[in-house]
Design an enzyme around this catalytic site. Structure first.
Site, short mmCIF file in Angstrom:
data_model
loop_
_atom_site.label_atom_id
_atom_site.label_comp_id
_atom_site.label_asym_id
_atom_site.label_seq_id
_atom_site.Cartn_x
_atom_site.Cartn_y
_atom_site.Cartn_z
N ASP A 1 19.08 -7.19 -16.31
CA ASP A 1 19.94 -7.64 -17.40
C ASP A 1 19.31 -7.29 -18.75
O ASP A 1 18.17 -7.66 -19.04
CB ASP A 1 20.16 -9.16 -17.31
CG ASP A 1 21.03 -9.53 -16.13
OD1 ASP A 1 22.17 -9.04 -16.06
OD2 ASP A 1 20.58 -10.32 -15.29
N ASP B 1 13.51 -3.90 -15.31
CA ASP B 1 14.25 -5.15 -15.33
C ASP B 1 15.73 -4.79 -15.19
O ASP B 1 16.11 -3.61 -15.27
CB ASP B 1 13.98 -5.87 -16.65
CG ASP B 1 14.83 -7.10 -16.83
OD1 ASP B 1 14.88 -7.93 -15.91
OD2 ASP B 1 15.46 -7.23 -17.89
#
Length: 226
Positions: free
Chosen positions: A22, A20
């Site tokens: 953020d 991922d």
């Protein structure tokens, strides 16, 4: 929220690594909270509830959930995106993220993010991190996290079975997506929420070690010491 306790050091071996963005590679918390705060104030929305539920979720899905009745969802989502793209102050990599990415084979890494490609490029660059060649961004999936579509698509693009990959994620929605994809998932940071069985937890990547080897089929095996 209680931070999950770090498990005893363990080893994971895989052929591909899916990150991922953020909260997992890039710390953009200050920017995200600032933008959502301004957006919530502008439209009279509940900021606390937005921040509680939006982490790791596509902006479109959060806007759809909280926008006033009759609102133009595509227009509001575009407005929010425009606000996000001009905010980079305070964006930094998570500790150890740059070292970890540099240690991994470029053809075995993918990014799977709820941001669109433009925003992903901006935030990775602001953090000084190289964008993986394979990036599954918001516009490339029909369903965002916690749906597993993005992670399944990334594994397929890398040519690996989900069982041969590892996901690194920081948010409940993303962790749920990794688990639903049948991919071993490692939670990162303080915002993971309660963890499903079998999901390990890391504060960051400072103590993560990586070793590369070649198996009998001349395929690269990535081993993590967590």
């Amino acid at each position: 929220m209680t931070v999950p306790t770090q498990a005893a050091p363990q080893t994971l071996s895989c052929r591909a690594v899916l990150f991922d963005m953020d909260g997992t590679l890039v710390d953009s918390t200050a920017v995200v909270e600032q933008v959502w705060g301004e957006f919530a104030a502008r439209y009279g929305l509940d900021l606390a509830e937005i921040l509680r539920t939006s982490h790791g979720v596509q902006a479109r899905d959060t806007v759809t959930r909280f926008a006033p009745a009759g609102a133009d969802i595509p227009a509001l989502t575009a407005e929010l995106g425009a606000m996000e793209r001009v905010r980079t102050d305070g964006i930094v990599p998570l500790p150890g993220a740059a070292r970890l990415l540099a240690a991994l084979p470029a053809d075995a890494v993918a990014l799977v993010t709820s941001a669109d490609r433009v925003l992903a490029n901006i935030r990775m660059a602001a953090a000084g991190l190289a964008m993986p060649a394979i990036a599954v961004t918001a516009e490339l999936v029909t369903k965002g996290k916690p749906n597993p579509e993005g992670y399944l698509k990334a594994a397929a693009n890398l040519g690996v079975d989900p069982a041969d990959a590892v996901v690194f994620e920081d948010a409940p929605a993303g962790i749920a997506a990794g688990v639903a994809a049948g991919i071993r998932t490692v939670a990162v940071g303080p915002n993971t929420g309660p963890l499903p069985n079998g999901v390990l937890h890391l504060k960051d990547y400072s103590a993560v070690a990586v070793e590369l080897a070649v198996d009998a089929e001349d395929l690269t095996v990535i081993s993590f010491w967590l």
